[in-house]
Every structure is written in structure tokens, then in C-alpha cells.
Design a protein around this motif. Structure first.
Motif, short mmCIF file in Angstrom:
data_model
loop_
_atom_site.label_atom_id
_atom_site.label_comp_id
_atom_site.label_asym_id
_atom_site.label_seq_id
_atom_site.Cartn_x
_atom_site.Cartn_y
_atom_site.Cartn_z
N LEU A 17 0.83 -1.20 0.00
CA LEU A 17 0.00 0.00 0.00
C LEU A 17 0.87 1.26 0.00
CD1 LEU A 17 -2.70 1.52 0.30
CD2 LEU A 17 -2.52 1.12 2.78
N LYS A 18 1.86 1.29 0.85
CA LYS A 18 2.75 2.44 0.94
C LYS A 18 3.45 2.70 -0.40
CE LYS A 18 6.77 4.10 3.54
NZ LYS A 18 7.73 3.76 4.60
N ALA A 19 4.00 1.65 -0.99
CA ALA A 19 4.71 1.80 -2.27
C ALA A 19 3.76 2.26 -3.37
CB ALA A 19 5.37 0.49 -2.65
N MET A 20 2.57 1.71 -3.40
CA MET A 20 1.63 2.08 -4.46
C MET A 20 1.16 3.52 -4.31
SD MET A 20 -0.62 -1.38 -4.99
CE MET A 20 -1.30 -0.86 -6.56
N THR A 21 0.87 3.95 -3.09
CA THR A 21 0.39 5.33 -2.91
C THR A 21 1.49 6.34 -3.15
OG1 THR A 21 0.71 5.17 -0.50
CG2 THR A 21 -1.50 4.71 -1.35
N GLN A 22 2.74 5.95 -2.94
CA GLN A 22 3.85 6.87 -3.18
C GLN A 22 4.25 6.94 -4.65
OE1 GLN A 22 6.95 5.45 -0.55
NE2 GLN A 22 6.15 6.60 1.19
N ASN A 23 4.01 5.87 -5.41
CA ASN A 23 4.56 5.79 -6.75
C ASN A 23 3.55 5.77 -7.89
OD1 ASN A 23 7.47 5.54 -6.09
ND2 ASN A 23 6.72 3.75 -4.98
N LEU A 24 2.28 5.60 -7.60
CA LEU A 24 1.29 5.54 -8.67
C LEU A 24 0.46 6.82 -8.71
CD1 LEU A 24 -0.04 1.89 -8.26
CD2 LEU A 24 1.69 2.73 -9.85
N ILE A 31 -7.14 3.14 -5.11
CA ILE A 31 -6.76 2.03 -4.23
C ILE A 31 -7.76 1.90 -3.09
CG2 ILE A 31 -4.96 1.12 -2.72
CD1 ILE A 31 -2.94 2.71 -4.43
N THR A 32 -8.20 0.67 -2.87
CA THR A 32 -9.10 0.34 -1.77
C THR A 32 -8.47 -0.81 -1.00
OG1 THR A 32 -11.01 1.00 -3.10
CG2 THR A 32 -11.45 -0.36 -1.17
N ILE A 33 -8.61 -0.77 0.32
CA ILE A 33 -8.06 -1.83 1.16
C ILE A 33 -9.17 -2.48 1.98
CG2 ILE A 33 -5.76 -0.82 1.32
CD1 ILE A 33 -6.50 0.24 4.11
N ILE A 34 -8.92 -3.72 2.36
CA ILE A 34 -9.81 -4.42 3.28
C ILE A 34 -8.93 -5.30 4.18
CG2 ILE A 34 -10.25 -6.30 1.67
CD1 ILE A 34 -13.09 -6.48 2.94
N ASN A 35 -9.30 -5.36 5.44
CA ASN A 35 -8.55 -6.14 6.41
C ASN A 35 -9.54 -6.67 7.44
OD1 ASN A 35 -5.83 -6.87 7.45
ND2 ASN A 35 -6.45 -5.65 9.21
N ARG A 36 -9.21 -7.75 8.11
CA ARG A 36 -10.13 -8.28 9.12
C ARG A 36 -10.26 -7.35 10.31
NH1 ARG A 36 -6.42 -13.39 10.99
NH2 ARG A 36 -4.62 -12.14 11.54
N ASN A 37 -9.28 -6.47 10.54
CA ASN A 37 -9.33 -5.48 11.61
C ASN A 37 -9.80 -4.15 11.01
OD1 ASN A 37 -8.67 -3.40 13.43
ND2 ASN A 37 -7.04 -4.62 14.34
N GLU A 38 -11.09 -3.86 11.18
CA GLU A 38 -11.69 -2.68 10.57
C GLU A 38 -11.02 -1.37 10.99
OE1 GLU A 38 -15.95 -0.39 10.67
OE2 GLU A 38 -15.96 -2.55 10.97
N ASN A 43 -7.66 3.50 9.77
CA ASN A 43 -6.47 4.30 10.04
C ASN A 43 -5.51 4.32 8.86
OD1 ASN A 43 -7.26 5.06 12.62
ND2 ASN A 43 -6.31 3.29 13.57
N LEU A 44 -5.28 3.17 8.24
CA LEU A 44 -4.38 3.12 7.08
C LEU A 44 -4.96 3.92 5.91
CD1 LEU A 44 -3.17 -0.59 7.13
CD2 LEU A 44 -1.82 1.46 7.64
N ALA A 45 -6.26 3.83 5.71
CA ALA A 45 -6.89 4.58 4.62
C ALA A 45 -6.69 6.09 4.82
CB ALA A 45 -8.38 4.24 4.54
N GLY A 49 -4.37 7.92 2.21
CA GLY A 49 -5.26 8.58 1.25
C GLY A 49 -5.95 7.63 0.29
N CYS A 50 -6.42 6.51 0.81
CA CYS A 50 -7.13 5.55 -0.04
C CYS A 50 -8.48 5.24 0.59
CB CYS A 50 -6.30 4.29 -0.22
SG CYS A 50 -5.99 3.36 1.29
N ASN A 51 -9.22 4.36 -0.03
CA ASN A 51 -10.52 3.94 0.48
C ASN A 51 -10.38 2.64 1.25
OD1 ASN A 51 -11.90 6.04 -0.95
ND2 ASN A 51 -11.57 4.84 -2.80
N CYS A 52 -11.36 2.35 2.10
CA CYS A 52 -11.37 1.05 2.78
C CYS A 52 -12.78 0.50 2.80
CB CYS A 52 -10.78 1.15 4.18
SG CYS A 52 -11.79 2.00 5.39
N LEU A 53 -12.85 -0.81 2.82
CA LEU A 53 -14.11 -1.52 2.95
C LEU A 53 -14.20 -2.13 4.33
CD1 LEU A 53 -14.13 -3.54 -0.41
CD2 LEU A 53 -15.33 -1.40 0.08
N LYS A 54 -15.39 -2.10 4.91
CA LYS A 54 -15.58 -2.74 6.21
C LYS A 54 -15.69 -4.25 6.05
CE LYS A 54 -17.79 1.29 8.15
NZ LYS A 54 -19.02 1.88 8.64
N ASN A 55 -16.30 -4.69 4.95
CA ASN A 55 -16.37 -6.12 4.63
C ASN A 55 -16.48 -6.26 3.13
OD1 ASN A 55 -19.25 -6.46 3.82
ND2 ASN A 55 -19.59 -5.78 5.92
#
Length: 84
Positions: A17-24, A31-38, A43-45, A49-55
Motif C-alpha cells: 500500500l505504501k509503495a503504491m500510494t507513493q509511486n502511482l 486504491i481500496t483496502i480491506i482487512n479483518r481489523n476494521e 487508520n491506514l486509509a 489517502g485511499c478507500n477502505c471496505l468494512k467487509n
């Protein structure tokens, strides 16, 4: 516009995520992220500066054309069962 979904934001997923947001270009990649820890996803989003999904059901999987699975083998099996 390329819609990227990063699944898993542990050590490896966050570095991707860090590399993609810095270089793209933000005009070419959404960019959207999803993780089991909402709360971690939220916080990462904010930090990157990206989007996140709750599920995964919160969005249509067909909205994404690039998928990055940053999961260990056990979690990949669990996650992929969602789409069977």
C-alpha cells in the motif's frame, strides 16, 4: 482508471500500500483496502489517502480490476471461500 483492491494489510500488505500510494498516479489508480481489523483499515486509509471496505460484501467485486492478496495461506483459503 484502474481500481485496485488490496486484501490484507499486515506487514506485507501495508508495504505494498505504501509503495503504491507513493509511486502511482492517483488519477490512474484508485486504491481500496480491506482487512479483518476494521479500525486498522480505517487508520491506514486515512494515512495513505485511499478507500477502505468494512467487509467484502460492501462493494461489488466486479468494480475492481486489480487484486492483491496480502494474506497468509490459511487466510487466503478462508477469504476465497467467500466467492464459491
Amino acid at each position: 482508471m484502474n481500481n485496485v483492491l488490496i486484501i490484507g494489510t499486515g506487514h506485507m500488505g501495508e508495504q505494498i500500500l505504501k509503495a503504491m500510494t507513493q509511486n502511482l498516479s492517483k488519477t490512474e489508480y484508485k486504491i481500496t483496502i480491506i482487512n479483518r481489523n476494521e479500525s486498522k483499515s480505517i487508520n491506514l486509509a486515512k494515512n495513505y489517502g485511499c478507500n477502505c471496505l468494512k467487509n467484502i460484501n460492501e462493494s461489488n467485486i466486479n468494480d475492481f480490476n486489480i487484486f492483491i492478496l496480502a494474506l497468509d495461506q490459511m487466510m487466503q483459503k478462508i477469504f476465497l471461500k467467500t466467492f464459491q
